[in-house]
Design a protein around this motif. Structure first.
Motif, PDB file in Angstrom:
ATOM      1  N   ARG A 179      -8.946  -2.654  -3.064  1.00 45.77           N
ATOM      2  CA  ARG A 179      -9.375  -3.885  -2.488  1.00 45.77           C
ATOM      3  C   ARG A 179      -9.127  -3.538  -0.861  1.00 45.77           C
ATOM      4  N   ARG A 180      -8.158  -2.580  -0.409  1.00 46.16           N
ATOM      5  CA  ARG A 180      -8.129  -2.525   0.754  1.00 46.16           C
ATOM      6  C   ARG A 180      -9.385  -1.366   1.298  1.00 46.16           C
ATOM      7  N   PRO A 189      -2.335  -5.798   7.690  1.00 49.97           N
ATOM      8  CA  PRO A 189      -2.222  -4.564   6.902  1.00 49.97           C
ATOM      9  C   PRO A 189      -1.722  -3.644   7.879  1.00 49.97           C
ATOM     10  N   GLY A 210       0.843  -1.174   0.247  1.00 58.00           N
ATOM     11  CA  GLY A 210       0.003   0.082   0.045  1.00 58.00           C
ATOM     12  C   GLY A 210       0.665   1.319   0.135  1.00 58.00           C
ATOM     13  N   HIS A 251      -7.908   5.117   4.417  1.00 55.17           N
ATOM     14  CA  HIS A 251      -9.061   4.943   3.588  1.00 55.17           C
ATOM     15  C   HIS A 251     -10.513   5.252   4.554  1.00 55.17           C
ATOM     16  N   LYS A 273     -12.187  -3.596   2.166  1.00 55.46           N
ATOM     17  CA  LYS A 273     -12.381  -4.332   3.401  1.00 55.46           C
ATOM     18  C   LYS A 273     -12.409  -3.112   4.485  1.00 55.46           C
ATOM     19  N   ASP A 318      -2.460   2.438   5.918  1.00 60.54           N
ATOM     20  CA  ASP A 318      -3.289   2.299   4.991  1.00 60.54           C
ATOM     21  C   ASP A 318      -4.807   2.254   5.284  1.00 60.54           C
ATOM     22  N   THR A 319      -5.092   1.872   6.368  1.00 61.94           N
ATOM     23  CA  THR A 319      -6.376   1.685   7.023  1.00 61.94           C
ATOM     24  C   THR A 319      -6.859   3.043   7.313  1.00 61.94           C
ATOM     25  N   SER A 328      -5.056  -2.221  -5.625  1.00 58.91           N
ATOM     26  CA  SER A 328      -4.520  -2.564  -4.239  1.00 58.91           C
ATOM     27  C   SER A 328      -5.373  -1.385  -3.549  1.00 58.91           C
TER      28      SER A 328
END
Length: 291
Positions: A108-109, A68, A34, A76, A112, A72-73, A105
């Motif tokens: 996809r993240r 992860p 990521g 998003h 989730k 990245d979390t 990528s």
């Protein structure tokens, strides 16, 4: 990163005490994760190669497999509060001549993370419902589980915008909400989202065998109503919101709606059929009446 460099310096000095070569990242062995990466350090003079280090904090998901990154979390979560999508963010990063994760990528993240956001929002709504019941109890209300709510819906395109232009409904998405009228905060207690748009299929015909909106659609389909369904069916949307409140032991005592809304009829029908035990009283939104 400091921990990585400190470990590598000591390890390199122990294995090659006389070496004065410079350590650098081996870009050929870099693993992109990521917005973060995993790096291996090598010496420019000797044969030293370090272990691979993760240059990010891992998020403990409680599941096996790769963890992860928190970065990245967090990205998003912030992205979900803006009107742009992952593809737009990807374009912005590249425009700044910065290395960006692959668009696939990012998506996809995002898929989730957004599921987790939905779960958190549901928990928050349930918490707010319990708080409203407790407020009624502290105020000495005889039945603290009966409340006053206001209901209304919003659309991605105004329903009147298609008048004289198209025989079809101009809107394809709606968000219908039920907010409490107990406090000055008017917190939303129930939310009902309907979407006709499918990201994978062009047709939204109901499959008679599977019951899905498409014969070959997956469970990840973003559409939850067929194209032929009236997007302005506030009777159904309100009914589902009232049933959602009922599932958490809350019943509607007073209902405020627009003059042209059929939400009150939904509440009245649920009472008549015995689904709810509190007869609702209807009030009109005076702002809409004056308009």
């Amino acid at each position: 990163m400091e921990e990585m460099w400190n470990k590598v310096f000591r390890e390199h000095q122990q294995k090659s005490p006389a070496c004065e070569g410079k350590l650098s990242c081996d870009l050929q062995k870099e693993e992109k994760r990521g917005f973060s990466s995993r790096q291996t350090l090598i010496c420019a003079r000797c044969s030293y190669i370090s272990n691979k280090y993760s240059l990010y904090e891992e998020l403990d998901t409680g599941k096996p497999g790769k963890k992860p990154s928190k970065l990245d979390t967090a990205v998003h979560v912030g992205l979900s509060q803006t009107p742009i999508a992952a593809s737009s963010m990807h374009k912005i990063i590249l425009s700044g001549n910065m290395q960006a994760p692959e668009a696939s990528s990012l998506q996809r993240r995002a898929n989730k993370v957004l599921k987790n956001i939905v779960d958190v929002n549901k928990m928050d709504l349930r918490k707010r419902k319990n708080e409203i019941i407790e407020i009624n109890r502290l105020r000495g209300k005889e039945d603290p589980n009966t409340i006053s709510v206001q209901m209304d819906g919003m659309y991605n395109n105004p329903l009147y915008s298609g008048v004289g232009r198209t025989p079809f409904q101009p809107a394809t998405q709606t968000v219908y909400t039920a907010a409490e009228n107990i406090t000055t905060d008017h917190n939303i207690l129930s939310i009902n989202i309907k979407n006709k748009l499918c990201s994978k299929h062009s047709s939204l015909e109901l499959d008679p065998d599977s019951g899905r909106l498409h014969a070959e659609c997956t469970d990840e389909c973003s559409a939850n109503i067929p194209m032929v369904k009236s997007i302005g069916d506030e009777y159904t949307w309100a009914k589902e919101c009232i049933l959602d409140l009922k599932a958490d032991n809350i019943e509607v005592e007073h209902l405020v709606t627009d003059p042209d809304s059929s939400a009150y009829r939904a509440a009245q029908d649920l009472y008549k059929e015995g689904t709810t035990s509190t007869q609702p009283e209807h009030f009109l939104d005076t702002k809409k009446v004056a308009g």
